[in-house]
Write an enzyme that holds these catalytic residues in place. Structure first.
Site, PDB file in Angstrom:
ATOM      1  N   ASP A 366      -0.930  -4.923  -1.942  1.00 22.64           N
ATOM      2  CA  ASP A 366      -0.083  -4.682  -3.103  1.00 22.64           C
ATOM      3  C   ASP A 366       0.278  -3.194  -3.173  1.00 22.64           C
ATOM      4  O   ASP A 366      -0.577  -2.383  -3.474  1.00 22.64           O
ATOM      5  CB  ASP A 366      -0.763  -5.161  -4.395  1.00 22.64           C
ATOM      6  N   GLU A 560      -8.252   7.090  -0.316  1.00 21.64           N
ATOM      7  CA  GLU A 560      -8.041   5.648  -0.203  1.00 21.64           C
ATOM      8  C   GLU A 560      -7.215   5.290   1.032  1.00 21.64           C
ATOM      9  O   GLU A 560      -7.459   4.282   1.688  1.00 21.64           O
ATOM     10  CB  GLU A 560      -7.309   5.171  -1.460  1.00 21.64           C
TER      11      GLU A 560
END
Length: 622
Positions: A366, A560
């Site tokens: 996503d 991340e």
């Protein structure tokens, strides 16, 4: 040599001299002299030079300060530690602990401060949702409610999409497994991704566990499997994460891999038997229900069951979606969005849009143009590879550990049963998803009846799962790497597939030029299984070089994700980059990025590790 340093005095001097942009870090962007002299207990002086050594000093001072000390005894071995050794040690000794949470009294207090715990009161009130049948949890949190600002809500026995939509205005945390330890109830621990992600996520947990197992933290890897089991038993699925708005949404399936890898270390057969039953239950009730996540093509898709827009999206995220409908209705965007979210306005076109949107989030990717607006119509390569891995894992475990006979829910399963399932899936994947001309696997769009031709890093997942024959593996490696290899490793997709970026078509975080840890880790395992050692070493090195170079230059930053094209952590698409906002020292890194570093180091040749410590750019080696 050890240096005895007054913590506050040294910090003050060091930061005044070297932290010229006042962000409480020492990075390559600071304009200080990059030289700082310290004195040992015996009076010996030593000058530290360069961003890396100075940021190490800053970190060591902060670690000592946080330990309650006023004087730090710091070894030169830590200040001038080779970067690969230091990053790996920090992950092993600090980051995993920094990312570990529990859902008991000791862990709830940190959740009260979580940014997702929205409240209108000055004092945060955390809503804890408890499964209908978990009496122990309901009793425990009800008692805890007397001491902490909690609201405890028992979920209904049957959780419908309508019920979940009704929770949108009162989001909360979902309980995880509690256990009795020496007469005291304790939360079974879990590892969070990091940053704003302060809950247990589905596929993140598996990839984190790869690093945990390498670092001999079997306790945490096993605990996450136990929490997966709890979620399946009480919520019907492994959740996207344990938040109320994720009750209708799962994530990519890795449960069979997790229990297999934990079992190799523990050899606890009763534990394995219990989890194998739960994994079969998940396979049959979450993934293989016809008309839902099982398509008419007998292959699988993502299909997040829910109603309305995903409530976790930040305000204004869907303004472009609602704008036209709001204008037509003579309403403001906010008025229209609120009326639609409550079910007061019916809009089938929006319903369809949000089925796809929620399914993208279920996919873990996503967001990406590979799936946006079409996800529930897509038969993805990776999902079917993951389920093939379930089927072959079940076959191996039943054959090897249960004498080829395993009873679950009144049915006896053999390895042949699961081998047949896997064989059928491979035939269907080769028929529908394999492209002979391109020599790679592609997703299939049910609505158009054609392959998508979107070149994604997920094309390598059949190698990870062991689906490919030798010719398919060689072709996928040759063609896929040529399209996706960048300075810092494998990009999520190629630039052509992403297409042109504009104001009306913004960059997505799971597309080019970004690269993600789970893709790299699966690709590495696939290359190793099929004997592509040269390609494996190069791709591991490129990824680890990027992590190491950024950590050396930016005060130990482990984020991340990365922009692999220019090999930087400075990624600003959509949600920015979690793990980059900290002061003095990162205490967590980022879950699956930590794991990718530990896994990569375990695969890399010693000579290349030396090159990595010397920060030799990959283009000088490959």
């Amino acid at each position: 040599m050890t240096f005895k340093l007054d913590i506050e005095a040294t910090l003050k001097k060091l930061l005044a001299q070297e932290d010229t942009d006042n962000d409480k870090k020492i990075t390559v962007e600071d304009q200080g002299p990059k030289s700082f002299t310290i004195t040992s207990e015996e009076g010996h002086q030593h000058t530290l030079s360069g961003t890396y050594h100075l940021s190490n000093l800053l970190q060591e001072l902060i670690l000592a300060k946080e330990n309650g000390d006023t004087v730090a005894f710091i070894s030169l071995d830590h200040l001038e530690e080779p970067p690969v050794k230091r990053i790996s040690r920090m992950i092993r000794e600090y980051y995993w602990n920094g990312l570990t949470r529990t859902m008991d009294a000791s862990g709830i207090e940190s959740l009260l401060k979580d940014s997702k715990n929205e409240t209108l009161d000055e004092i945060a009130v955390l809503i804890v949702y408890v499964p209908y049948h978990d009496e122990q949890a309901y009793s425990y949190y009800s008692e805890l409610q007397k001491k902490l600002p909690l609201e405890v809500v028992r979920l209904p026995e049957i959780i419908s999409p309508e019920y979940v939509r009704g929770l949108n205005d009162k989001p909360g945390i979902l309980s995880l497994k509690l256990e009795l330890v020496n007469g005291e109830i304790k939360g079974v621990p879990f590892v969070v991704p990091g940053g704003r992600f302060n809950e247990m996520y589905g596929w993140d947990s598996y990839f984190e566990s790869i690093g945990l197992i390498l670092d001999d933290r079997i306790d945490l890897a096993r605990a996450m499997a136990d929490n997966f089991q709890y979620e399946i038993e009480h919520y019907g699925k492994i959740l996207n994460a344990n938040r109320s708005y994720y009750l209708t949404r799962t994530q990519p399936p890795f449960y069979s891999s997790l229990i297999s890898e934990v079992y190799i270390k523990t050899q606890d057969k009763s534990w394995l038997e219990s989890h194998l039953k739960t994994a079969i239950r998940e396979y049959e009730t979450v993934w293989m229900v016809p008309g839902k996540r099982l398509t008419g093509f007998k292959l699988n898709r993502y299909l997040a069951e829910g109603l309305g827009k995903p409530p976790e999206a930040e305000a204004g995220h869907f303004n472009h979606v609602f704008a036209g409908y709001a204008k037509e209705a003579g309403m403001s965007i906010l008025e229209y969005e609120e009326a639609y979210s409550k079910g007061d306005i019916k809009n089938p076109a929006l319903d369809k849009y949000f089925v796809h949107d929620r399914s993208v989030r279920e996919s873990g990717h996503d967001t990406s143009y590979r799936l946006e607006g079409i996800c529930a119509d897509i038969i993805p390569v990776e999902l079917n590879a993951f389920l093939y891995k379930y089927e072959t894992d079940f076959a191996k475990l039943i054959q090897g550990e249960f004498n080829n006979s395993f009873n679950y829910n009144g049915k006896n399963y053999t390895s042949e049963y699961w081998e047949h399932k896997a064989s059928e899936r491979k035939e269907l994947m080769d028929s529908l998803l394999w492209n002979d001309t391109e020599g790679m696997y592609f997703d299939f769009n049910i609505a158009t009846g054609a392959q998508t031709k979107f070149v994604s890093a997920t094309l390598f997942t059949p190698l990870w799962a062991g689906i490919c024959d030798a010719e398919q593996a060689a072709s996928s490696v040759k063609n896929g790497i040529a399209l996706l290899k960048e300075k810092g490793g494998i990009a999520s997709c190629d630039e052509a597939s992403r297409g042109a970026i504009s104001e009306h078509r913004p960059q997505k975080q799971w597309d080019y030029p970004n690269g993600w840890a789970p893709h790299q880790m699966m690709i590495w395992k696939g290359l190793k299984q099929y004997g592509f050692e040269k390609e494996l070493q190069e791709l591991v090195y490129r990824w680890l070089y990027m992590i190491t170079r950024n950590a050396v230059d930016y005060n130990g930053t482990i984020p991340e994700k990365y922009d692999v094209v220019i090999a930087t952590h400075k990624v600003f698409a959509e949600y920015g980059n979690v793990g980059t906002e900290f002061q003095y020292i990162t205490k967590e890194g980022f879950g699956w990025m930590n794991a990718s570093f530990q896994y990569g180091v375990s695969l890399l040749d010693e000579g290349l590790i030396k090159n990595l410590n010397d920060l030799v750019p990959p283009d000088q080696l490959f």
